[in-house]
Design an enzyme around this catalytic site. Structure first.
Site, PDB file in Angstrom:
ATOM      1  N   HIS A 155      20.045 -36.042 -32.480  1.00 41.99           N
ATOM      2  CA  HIS A 155      18.640 -35.675 -32.255  1.00 41.99           C
ATOM      3  C   HIS A 155      17.720 -36.621 -33.017  1.00 41.99           C
ATOM      4  CE1 HIS A 155      20.319 -31.827 -30.813  1.00 41.99           C
ATOM      5  NE2 HIS A 155      19.180 -31.708 -30.155  1.00 41.99           N
ATOM      6  N   LYS A 159      13.800 -33.585 -36.487  1.00 36.51           N
ATOM      7  CA  LYS A 159      14.407 -32.252 -36.345  1.00 36.51           C
ATOM      8  C   LYS A 159      14.688 -31.661 -37.725  1.00 36.51           C
ATOM      9  CE  LYS A 159      17.955 -29.685 -33.794  1.00 36.51           C
ATOM     10  NZ  LYS A 159      17.006 -28.587 -33.488  1.00 36.51           N
TER      11      LYS A 159
HETATM   12  N1  LIG Z   1      15.710 -23.893 -26.792  1.00 38.18           N
HETATM   13  C1  LIG Z   1      15.432 -25.141 -26.388  1.00 38.18           C
HETATM   14  O1  LIG Z   1      15.681 -25.542 -25.225  1.00 38.18           O
HETATM   15  C2  LIG Z   1      14.799 -26.091 -27.334  1.00 38.18           C
HETATM   16  C3  LIG Z   1      14.491 -25.682 -28.594  1.00 38.18           C
HETATM   17  N2  LIG Z   1      13.829 -26.505 -29.437  1.00 38.18           N
HETATM   18  C4  LIG Z   1      13.459 -25.935 -30.711  1.00 38.18           C
HETATM   19  O2  LIG Z   1      12.055 -25.656 -30.671  1.00 38.18           O
HETATM   20  C5  LIG Z   1      11.514 -25.768 -31.973  1.00 38.18           C
HETATM   21  C6  LIG Z   1      10.298 -26.678 -31.943  1.00 38.18           C
HETATM   22  O3  LIG Z   1      10.688 -27.990 -31.626  1.00 38.18           O
HETATM   23  P1  LIG Z   1       9.593 -29.165 -31.553  1.00 38.18           P
HETATM   24  O4  LIG Z   1       8.558 -28.845 -30.551  1.00 38.18           O
HETATM   25  O5  LIG Z   1      10.370 -30.418 -31.433  1.00 38.18           O
HETATM   26  O6  LIG Z   1       8.971 -29.075 -33.021  1.00 38.18           O
HETATM   27  P2  LIG Z   1       7.507 -29.472 -33.513  1.00 38.18           P
HETATM   28  O7  LIG Z   1       7.572 -29.517 -34.999  1.00 38.18           O
HETATM   29  O8  LIG Z   1       7.014 -30.657 -32.773  1.00 38.18           O
HETATM   30  O9  LIG Z   1       6.621 -28.244 -33.058  1.00 38.18           O
HETATM   31  C7  LIG Z   1       6.611 -27.003 -33.706  1.00 38.18           C
HETATM   32  C8  LIG Z   1       5.199 -26.504 -33.646  1.00 38.18           C
HETATM   33  O10 LIG Z   1       5.168 -25.178 -34.170  1.00 38.18           O
HETATM   34  C9  LIG Z   1       4.011 -25.096 -34.946  1.00 38.18           C
HETATM   35  N3  LIG Z   1       4.101 -24.044 -35.945  1.00 38.18           N
HETATM   36  C10 LIG Z   1       4.769 -24.041 -37.063  1.00 38.18           C
HETATM   37  N4  LIG Z   1       4.549 -22.924 -37.780  1.00 38.18           N
HETATM   38  C11 LIG Z   1       3.700 -22.217 -37.046  1.00 38.18           C
HETATM   39  C12 LIG Z   1       3.082 -20.975 -37.230  1.00 38.18           C
HETATM   40  N5  LIG Z   1       3.309 -20.241 -38.341  1.00 38.18           N
HETATM   41  N6  LIG Z   1       2.293 -20.525 -36.256  1.00 38.18           N
HETATM   42  C13 LIG Z   1       2.068 -21.275 -35.147  1.00 38.18           C
HETATM   43  N7  LIG Z   1       2.619 -22.485 -34.941  1.00 38.18           N
HETATM   44  C14 LIG Z   1       3.426 -22.936 -35.875  1.00 38.18           C
HETATM   45  C15 LIG Z   1       3.836 -26.435 -35.614  1.00 38.18           C
HETATM   46  O11 LIG Z   1       2.511 -26.637 -36.089  1.00 38.18           O
HETATM   47  C16 LIG Z   1       4.232 -27.363 -34.489  1.00 38.18           C
HETATM   48  O12 LIG Z   1       3.110 -27.743 -33.726  1.00 38.18           O
HETATM   49  C17 LIG Z   1      12.659 -26.225 -32.869  1.00 38.18           C
HETATM   50  O13 LIG Z   1      13.248 -25.098 -33.463  1.00 38.18           O
HETATM   51  C18 LIG Z   1      13.645 -26.851 -31.893  1.00 38.18           C
HETATM   52  O14 LIG Z   1      14.963 -26.843 -32.341  1.00 38.18           O
HETATM   53  C19 LIG Z   1      13.446 -27.755 -29.081  1.00 38.18           C
HETATM   54  C20 LIG Z   1      13.740 -28.234 -27.840  1.00 38.18           C
HETATM   55  C21 LIG Z   1      14.471 -27.444 -26.865  1.00 38.18           C
HETATM   56  O1  LIG Z   2      14.924 -29.897 -31.913  1.00 37.37           O
HETATM   57  C1  LIG Z   2      15.172 -30.343 -30.776  1.00 37.37           C
HETATM   58  O2  LIG Z   2      14.626 -31.362 -30.320  1.00 37.37           O
HETATM   59  C2  LIG Z   2      16.132 -29.604 -29.950  1.00 37.37           C
HETATM   60  N1  LIG Z   2      16.600 -28.482 -30.404  1.00 37.37           N
HETATM   61  C3  LIG Z   2      17.447 -27.582 -29.732  1.00 37.37           C
HETATM   62  C4  LIG Z   2      18.692 -27.288 -30.544  1.00 37.37           C
HETATM   63  O3  LIG Z   2      18.615 -27.193 -31.787  1.00 37.37           O
HETATM   64  O4  LIG Z   2      19.752 -27.081 -29.957  1.00 37.37           O
HETATM   65  C5  LIG Z   2      17.705 -27.940 -28.296  1.00 37.37           C
HETATM   66  C6  LIG Z   2      17.644 -29.400 -27.962  1.00 37.37           C
HETATM   67  O5  LIG Z   2      18.859 -29.971 -28.248  1.00 37.37           O
HETATM   68  C7  LIG Z   2      16.479 -30.114 -28.611  1.00 37.37           C
END
Ligand SMILES: NC(=O)C1=CN([C@@H]2O[C@H](COP(=O)(O)OP(=O)(O)OC[C@H]3O[C@@H](n4cnc5c(N)ncnc54)[C@H](O)[C@@H]3O)[C@@H](O)[C@H]2O)C=CC1
Ligand SMILES: O=C(O)C1=N[C@H](C(=O)O)C[C@H](O)C1
Length: 270
Positions: A155, A159
């Site tokens: 990743h 992350k």
């Molecule tokens: N299930 C899935 O398919 C996927 C899951 N993820 C997960 O999603 C999460 C976010 O990933 P990204 O967008 O890359 O991270 P990022 O850091 O770019 O975005 C997270 C956002 O949440 C906001 N945030 C943090 N604390 C907050 C609060 N108390 N209230 C409101 N907003 C708050 C931040 O300001 C930021 O804008 C991670 O846990 C990642 O692992 C990411 C991609 C795919």
């Molecule tokens: O943080 C990410 O970017 C992603 N997080 C998810 C995970 O922890 O599995 C899903 C995806 O791989 C992207």
């Protein structure tokens, strides 16, 4: 039209969810939520997502009328999101990874009142690969000489959790296949290796987390045997597979009673 609130709206994933939802006639983006100190508060969520103006300013307060919340944020924010979803009686797509077991319990409790999808990966390709990994494990677990399973995930450098939620889910599904028969040995989950580790045992799954550049997510499941190896690899080329999956889950939830669901349910892979 589903009234959707995006939590973590200024983040990498939140912006793509806003962009795809804004272009989908089944959704109306009614809220773009961020934490109260975020530097993008007040900016238009459409502009932030690279679109024209949506007339939805990034805000920290939740509106009353929401049909569904999509959350891609951080574990610290998740308890508040669950409470807001229950209060609004809205469906919840929880995509954030790295949750504690207490937070999973909270989600379970909330699912008595509202419909929730939680999945560490919303991607169709990842969920299909999970099913393939289960099948490969079932076919190989008693192979002569044994099979060693190692999970390598890559990743982006930003992350914050490791290993990825997806890697842990692959491990959980594969371990369940190994442990299926009564009396089977329990699988040990080994995170990285260093020093004088001794020989690898047969009943472990290894996890290796690589963090480089802007990689949007890649998982390789290695099934190593004596004389040959199978690798299942699934890689994202951008974040839209996750965002599109989350929106598919948001639509699917509208027809479901309160309960806890996975992407296997959404994709009809149960
Ligand atoms: N299930 C899935 O398919 C996927 C899951 N993820 C997960 O999603 C999460 C976010 O990933 P990204 O967008 O890359 O991270 P990022 O850091 O770019 O975005 C997270 C956002 O949440 C906001 N945030 C943090 N604390 C907050 C609060 N108390 N209230 C409101 N907003 C708050 C931040 O300001 C930021 O804008 C991670 O846990 C990642 O692992 C990411 C991609 C795919
Ligand atoms: O943080 C990410 O970017 C992603 N997080 C998810 C995970 O922890 O599995 C899903 C995806 O791989 C992207």
């Amino acid at each position: 039209m589903l009234r959707i609130a995006v939590h973590g709206a200024a983040g990498r994933m939140g912006r793509r969810v806003v962009a795809l939802a804004a272009g989908d006639p089944d959704f109306r983006v009614v809220a773009a939520i961020e934490h109260a100190d975020h530097s993008d508060l007040g900016k238009d969520a459409g502009f932030l997502a690279g679109l024209s103006e949506l007339d939805v300013p990034v805000a920290s307060a939740w509106p009353d009328d929401i049909d569904v919340i999509v959350d891609f944020s951080l574990p610290e924010a998740v308890d508040g999101v669950i409470d807001s979803a229950v209060k609004a009686n809205a469906a919840l797509v929880m995509a954030t990874t790295g949750l504690t077991s207490e937070q999973h319990d909270r989600l379970k409790q909330a699912s008595e009142k509202i419909a929730i999808v939680w999945a560490p990966s919303m991607s169709l390709a990842v969920n299909l690969t999970m099913r393939m990994a289960q099948q490969v494990t079932a076919a190989l677990k008693d192979v002569s000489g044994g099979v060693d399973v190692e999970i390598i995930e890559r990743h982006h450098r930003f992350k914050e959790d490791a290993p990825s939620g997806t890697a842990l889910k692959f491990g959980e599904l594969i371990a369940a296949e190994f442990e299926r028969e009564p009396g089977a040995s329990a699988i040990k989950h080994v995170h990285g290796r260093e020093g004088k580790t001794g020989m690898r045992t047969g009943n472990e799954i290894g996890y290796h987390a690589v963090r480089t550049g802007d990689n949007p997510g890649e998982h390789t499941i290695v099934f190593g045997m004596m004389g040959e190896t199978i690798e299942l690899k699934v890689a994202a080329s951008n974040r839209d597979s996750y965002a599109a999956g989350a929106l598919a889950a948001a639509k699917w939830l509208q027809d479901q009673p309160a309960g806890m669901y996975s992407m296997f349910d959404v994709l009809g892979m149960k």
